[in-house]
Enzyme design. Structure first.
Site, mmCIF file in Angstrom:
data_model
loop_
_atom_site.group_PDB
_atom_site.id
_atom_site.type_symbol
_atom_site.label_atom_id
_atom_site.label_comp_id
_atom_site.label_asym_id
_atom_site.label_seq_id
_atom_site.Cartn_x
_atom_site.Cartn_y
_atom_site.Cartn_z
ATOM 1 N N ASP A 125 49.815 -0.849 21.923
ATOM 2 C CA ASP A 125 48.394 -1.032 22.191
ATOM 3 C C ASP A 125 47.714 -1.607 20.957
ATOM 4 O O ASP A 125 48.024 -1.226 19.830
ATOM 5 C CB ASP A 125 47.771 0.317 22.567
ATOM 6 C CG ASP A 125 46.311 0.177 22.909
ATOM 7 O OD1 ASP A 125 45.484 0.402 22.018
ATOM 8 O OD2 ASP A 125 46.001 -0.177 24.056
ATOM 9 N N GLU A 178 83.379 23.330 22.116
ATOM 10 C CA GLU A 178 82.186 24.053 22.565
ATOM 11 C C GLU A 178 80.945 23.742 21.741
ATOM 12 O O GLU A 178 79.814 23.968 22.172
ATOM 13 C CB GLU A 178 82.445 25.566 22.553
ATOM 14 C CG GLU A 178 82.866 26.140 21.209
ATOM 15 C CD GLU A 178 84.380 26.104 21.035
ATOM 16 O OE1 GLU A 178 84.843 26.200 19.894
ATOM 17 O OE2 GLU A 178 85.081 25.974 22.043
ATOM 18 N N VAL A 199 90.729 27.479 24.785
ATOM 19 C CA VAL A 199 89.544 27.637 23.938
ATOM 20 C C VAL A 199 89.665 26.771 22.685
ATOM 21 O O VAL A 199 88.691 26.153 22.231
ATOM 22 C CB VAL A 199 89.351 29.112 23.558
ATOM 23 C CG1 VAL A 199 88.266 29.246 22.493
ATOM 24 C CG2 VAL A 199 88.992 29.926 24.783
ATOM 25 N N ALA A 200 90.876 26.706 22.118
ATOM 26 C CA ALA A 200 91.082 25.918 20.909
ATOM 27 C C ALA A 200 90.814 24.438 21.151
ATOM 28 O O ALA A 200 90.379 23.716 20.247
ATOM 29 C CB ALA A 200 92.505 26.124 20.391
ATOM 30 N N ILE A 220 88.696 23.183 23.573
ATOM 31 C CA ILE A 220 87.347 22.903 24.088
ATOM 32 C C ILE A 220 86.380 22.684 22.928
ATOM 33 O O ILE A 220 86.242 23.550 22.061
ATOM 34 C CB ILE A 220 86.843 24.064 24.969
ATOM 35 C CG1 ILE A 220 87.664 24.155 26.246
ATOM 36 C CG2 ILE A 220 85.371 23.859 25.312
ATOM 37 C CD1 ILE A 220 87.295 25.320 27.124
#
Length: 382
Positions: free
Chosen positions: A373, A331, A326-327, A329
């Site tokens: 245009d 996130e 987790v550390a 990743i």
């Protein structure tokens, strides 16, 4: 629509040139929907098997069954569950989900209240991060559907037609090829029609041509060697679905309905647009895969060290390995990218450049040529 019409030839233009509707006149590869403007009014009426007195109610019902209602088809919409799945269906989110499950298991088996609270907070944080990233992705996804909805909002809800020799109002969805339609100031054209009578009639066609000024309408056939190459703005004997009558009044015969109209063609293109990721998002996907592989390898090594060398229990060893995962990743990567886009949009706004879709900022960095245009009003004449 016109593919269902008989294949006989009809005389068009004053010099008696013959145009085959299936082959598009002089050009063998032109589409049949592109030749109505080169047919004179009589040839158009004959080909659609109608008269100035309009269709009978019975014939209108028959054609409605044959051609279908005068409305644009809708793309199958993704369910909310499917959208959420597409946002969370990646490796990094999968790792976070596994970590959340293990953390929840540790919270249930924790021996102290402090450990239980810590694990539950970790679960809550992971769920919050996944939810935030999914919400951001879903919010940025619906631009094509919104564009299609905007096109449908431009359509007329009812129209005045001549049936059984009498003028009557019918729902625009019930209009069929061959119907005689009466239009006047303020009306939205309910389908693509070939004008057969006009009285100072002009239509605003900015939604199709980008031309801000109203186009004066006429009934004469247009002389063209290749009918398909005549620009929409020059087809002055035609009035197109969803455009607005800005002055006068007129009578026309319906030649195309639903998806076969010019606005219906645009709707089909919008519905069939493929979602493509920008270069930055593709790079993020590649980086995410590399990070995921690295995280898995490190987590396995951490588990082996904790379990075999330090003698921790299986659940504690898995917990330590997942905490390390987790550390590592990132996130918040998607959120960081979105914030970076927002910062870039803010900077561009200070220089009078308005960007509606955040990822477009990154795409602009790769632009070398901009086609604009001439009127600056390619959509709603605003």
């Amino acid at each position: 629509m016109s593919s269902k019409i008989d294949n006989k030839q009809a005389t068009a233009t004053s010099d008696d040139t013959f145009f085959d509707v299936e082959k598009g006149g002089a050009s063998s590869d032109a589409k049949s929907t592109d030749v109505w403007h080169v047919l004179d009014t009589q040839a158009t009426m004959e080909r659609l098997d109608t008269t100035r007195n309009g269709l009978s109610s019975a014939e209108a019902e028959k054609r409605l069954e044959e051609y279908g209602p005068n409305k644009m088809s809708e793309k199958e919409r993704k369910s909310l569950i499917r959208r959420i799945w597409e946002q969370v269906n990646n490796v990094l989110v999968g790792i976070l989900v596994v970590v959340a499950i293990v953390s929840a298991a540790k919270a249930f088996t924790a021996k102290t209240t402090e450990d239980a609270i810590t694990n539950w907070l970790e679960v809550a944080l992971i769920i919050f991060v996944i939810t935030l990233n999914a919400w951001i992705g879903i919010m940025q996804e619906g631009s094509a559907e919104k564009a299609a909805d905007a096109l449908k909002a431009m359509l007329s809800s009812e129209a005045e037609v001549i049936r059984d020799g009498k003028a009557t109002k019918v729902p625009a969805e019930n209009i069929v090829p061959g119907d005689i339609v009466v239009v006047k100031l303020g009306d939205r054209i309910p389908a693509d029609i070939r004008m057969i009578d006009v009285s100072n009639l002009a239509c605003t066609e900015a939604s199709l041509t980008g031309e801000s000024l109203p186009i004066d309408k006429m009934t004469d056939a247009i002389d063209a060697q290749n009918p398909a190459e005549v620009p929409l703005g020059d087809r002055k004997n035609m009035a197109f679905s969803a455009t607005l009558v800005s002055q006068g009044r007129g009578v026309g015969v319906v030649v195309e309905t639903g998806d076969h109209t010019q606005i219906g063609t645009i709707n089909a293109l919008v519905n069939n647009v493929e979602t493509q990721k920008t270069a930055v998002l593709e790079q993020i996907d590649r980086v995410s895969m590399v990070i995921a592989i690295f995280v898995i390898i490190v987590a396995i090594i951490t588990f082996c060290v904790a379990f075999f060398q330090t003698g921790l229990g299986p659940l504690d060893a898995v917990g330590i390995a997942l905490v390390c995962a987790v550390a590592m990743i990132p996130e918040g990567l998607a959120s960081i990218v979105s914030l970076t886009y927002a910062w870039a949009v803010s900077n561009m706004a200070k220089k009078n450049a308005i960007v509606r879709v955040l990822p477009a900022v990154e795409t602009l960095g790769s632009v070398t040529v901009i086609c604009s245009d001439k009127t600056g009003t390619p959509t709603k004449n605003e």
